[in-house]
Design an enzyme around this catalytic site. Structure first.
Site, PDB file in Angstrom:
ATOM      1  N   ASN A   1       0.819  -1.203   0.000  1.00 38.25           N
ATOM      2  CA  ASN A   1       0.000   0.000   0.000  1.00 38.25           C
ATOM      3  C   ASN A   1       0.861   1.265   0.000  1.00 38.25           C
ATOM      4  OD1 ASN A   1      -1.805   2.067   0.491  1.00 38.25           O
ATOM      5  ND2 ASN A   1      -3.002   0.947   1.998  1.00 38.25           N
ATOM      6  N   ASP A   2       1.502   1.556   1.128  1.00 43.31           N
ATOM      7  CA  ASP A   2       2.264   2.801   1.223  1.00 43.31           C
ATOM      8  C   ASP A   2       3.388   2.896   0.190  1.00 43.31           C
ATOM      9  OD1 ASP A   2       0.671   3.588   3.267  1.00 43.31           O
ATOM     10  OD2 ASP A   2       2.046   2.975   4.856  1.00 43.31           O
ATOM     11  N   VAL A   3       3.995   1.751  -0.161  1.00 42.09           N
ATOM     12  CA  VAL A   3       5.164   1.792  -1.052  1.00 42.09           C
ATOM     13  C   VAL A   3       4.766   2.083  -2.496  1.00 42.09           C
ATOM     14  CG1 VAL A   3       6.535   0.284   0.409  1.00 42.09           C
ATOM     15  CG2 VAL A   3       5.168  -0.711  -1.428  1.00 42.09           C
TER      16      VAL A   3
END
Lengths: 96, 477
Positions: B403-405
């Site tokens: 998600n964040d990456v």
């Protein structure tokens, strides 16, 4: 055997350079196994723990020494086992 | 040939094996050999220590030998079992635990040496000696420093282990935590200086108590996402402590191995912090997401759903598929099914690559280990710098459990907590399929505009089930 101050400084310096150089060109894929591998290498503290427990006298020193050897052995053996398990899995397409 | 000669030469050989071993571990081809070499070095060093002059000097104090063997056997048996049975997903906390044990051992060695010096002083109170005189000055200083660092690494690593293992869920941030930590640090240092100038027992005990509490207090406010960097830092600290205690005992193998790890670990910590775009000072002195909640940027549009069949067909006729796995994939144990999917795609002539963000998983490189466990060859796996130029040429990017990456806010939204973190340029691929459990935000609680992108299709479901469905679709084509 005590090491004289200046000699030790040189050992500290050269060992630090060796450690830095060895890691400097490591691919990211090996960061976790390498952290685990270097974690294993400081398990050498087991040698010091054995010597310390070897010349310990009295209940408290013996107890602390026993804990030291116990912890250090856990560090060395555990570090080896998990690193080996991780590295064993790295294979290229050709090897499969 | 004296036994001391044998011992010293063996230590020298062990130190060389450690360095060559570490060197070997820095390339996937030689990594396996590397750890075996280091292991042989450790075995040699441990065995010759039984004929170390300090031990041979004992006249018949058998209890020491018995305790040594007992501790070695119990420690080895426990660690062997723990290391063999731990799941690959739980590796980070296991490394933290083993590391803490090393730090504790270094601190315990220091404790014995300080207590021995104190006993000597107490035996002749009239002489009025202090620790700094009984031990050589340099030995006393490094011994006390090693005790401090080892104790901090010990309790700090234990807290890190407890947090990652889910035994300590909440980040308890006490008001003015930084101030308390600073005060505690200063108090510990002052107490360490007191130890040097005294022959009393009390300051020694107080010093160890303060140092142990300090380690715990440093680790308690640190959030889960930052933990890998902290474990790496504690790993480097343990190395340093071992090196210092090696000086105290006049043991060159410990000095070299400890210092090598101290330096290598510091560099590794730096590389990790850089990959996460989290300067070390931020990691240590500000809890992630504990600041004022950033106003979640209103994301426009809605998430568009896709079914497994359409997704499977899309990939089957693609030229190049790039798979972006995240920790969510490992938690769902989907990596084996994903590898099966990849083999099916390859059989159809689709080029498949894995893209790994430096902080995918719980530690840098953790995802590689998890993929390797599933049997994915390492030459299909590419890191961020290699794969980012490939995304514009990619037909389908399959994001699973990450998600964040892949959050483009890191590039554009200065108010986002992850602003500035380098990301995988998944949004540049022709099509994007995101496998996700549900519509909510992920681990960090941040909105991800990628999910609302025109090119993005959401494939909802458990990672393993979805992978299974995709495999079925491809088999039936």
């Amino acid at each position: 055997m005590l090491i004289e101050g200046y000699t030790a400084l040189y050992i500290f310096m050269l060992a630090a350079i060796a450690g830095y150089e060895v890691i400097a060109r490591v691919p990211v894929i090996l960061h976790t196994p390498l952290m685990s591998g270097s974690n294993f290498i400081h398990g050498i503290v087991v040698v010091g723990a054995i010597v310390a427990l070897g010349h310990a006298e009295g209940f408290w020193e013996l107890l602390i020494g026993f804990i030291a050897v116990l912890l250090a052995t856990g560090n060395a053996v555990g570090g080896y086992v998990v690193t080996e398990r991780m590295l064993e899995m790295f294979k290229s397409s050709k090897q499969q | 040939m004296s036994t001391n000669f044998i011992v010293q030469i063996s230590y020298l050989a062990a130190a060389a094996l450690f360095i060559f071993g570490l060197k070997g571990m820095s390339s996937p081809r030689t990594a396996r050999r590397g750890i075996v070499w280091a292991g042989i070095g450790m075995l040699i060093a441990t065995l010759v220590t039984f004929i170390h002059p300090d031990l041979l000097a004992l006249d018949g104090i058998a209890i020491n030998y018995v305790l040594i063997v007992l501790a070695l056997v119990i420690g080895a048996a426990w660690a062997w079992r723990a290391g063999k049975t731990v799941a690959m997903t739980d590796m980070p906390q296991m490394v933290a635990l083993f590391n803490g044990m090393g730090g504790g051992a270094a601190a315990a060695i220091a404790a014995i040496e300080l207590l021995r010096a104190q006993t000597t002083i107490a035996a002749d109170p009239a002489a009025g000696l202090v620790i700094g005189q009984v031990m050589r000055i340099d030995v006393a200083i490094l011994g006390i420093l090693g005790a401090l660092i080892g104790s901090v690494a010990f309790t700090g690593s234990l807290i890190a282990w407890a947090k990652l293992d889910g035994r300590m869920r909440r980040n308890r941030v006490v008001p003015a935590q930084q101030l308390i930590n600073l005060a505690l640090f200063v108090a510990t240092i002052l107490c360490g200086i007191w130890v040097f100038f005294t022959g009393e027992l009390l300051p020694i005990l107080l010093f160890f108590a303060l140092a142990l509490v300090l380690g715990a207090f440093i680790a308690i406010p640190i959030g889960g996402a930052d933990m890998p960097v902290v474990i790496s830092l504690f790993n480097a600290l343990t190395g340093l402590a071992v090196g210092f205690e090696g000086y105290v005992l006049g043991n060159p193998a410990m000095i070299i191995a400890g210092t090598v790890v101290g330096a290598a670990g510091s560099l590794l910590t730096h590389l990790m912090a850089k990959a996460m775009n989290r300067p070390l000072t931020n990691v240590l002195f500000s809890g992630f997401g504990t600041g004022p909640a950033a106003a979640a940027g209103a994301t426009e549009g809605e998430q568009k759903e896709i079914q497994a069949e359409d997704a499977g067909i899309m990939m089957a006729y693609a030229e190049q598929v790039v798979i972006v796995p995240g920790y969510g994939m490992a938690v769902a144990q989907a990596q084996h099914k994903i590898w099966e999917l990849v083999q099916l795609l390859q059989a159809r002539g689709v080029r498949v690559k894995f893209a790994i963000h430096p902080v995918a998983g719980r530690m840098p490189g953790h995802m590689n280990v998890l993929l390797a466990e599933a049997g994915v060859p390492y030459d299909l796996i590419f890191d961020m710098d290699e794969i980012n130029p490939e995304f514009p040429k990619t037909t389908v990017a399959l994001v699973i459990g990450a998600n964040d990456v892949v959050n483009p806010s890191a590039r554009t939204d200065a108010s986002s907590p992850i602003y500035g973190m380098p990301i995988l340029d998944v949004d540049k691929a022709e099509n994007i399929i995101v496998v996700k459990r549900g519509k909510g935000t992920g681990f960090s609680g941040l909105e991800n505009p990628l999910f609302y992108h025109d090119k993005t299709r959401m494939l909802y479901g458990d990672g393993q089930e979805v992978a299974n469905q995709l495999v079925q679709v491809l088999k039936e084509l």
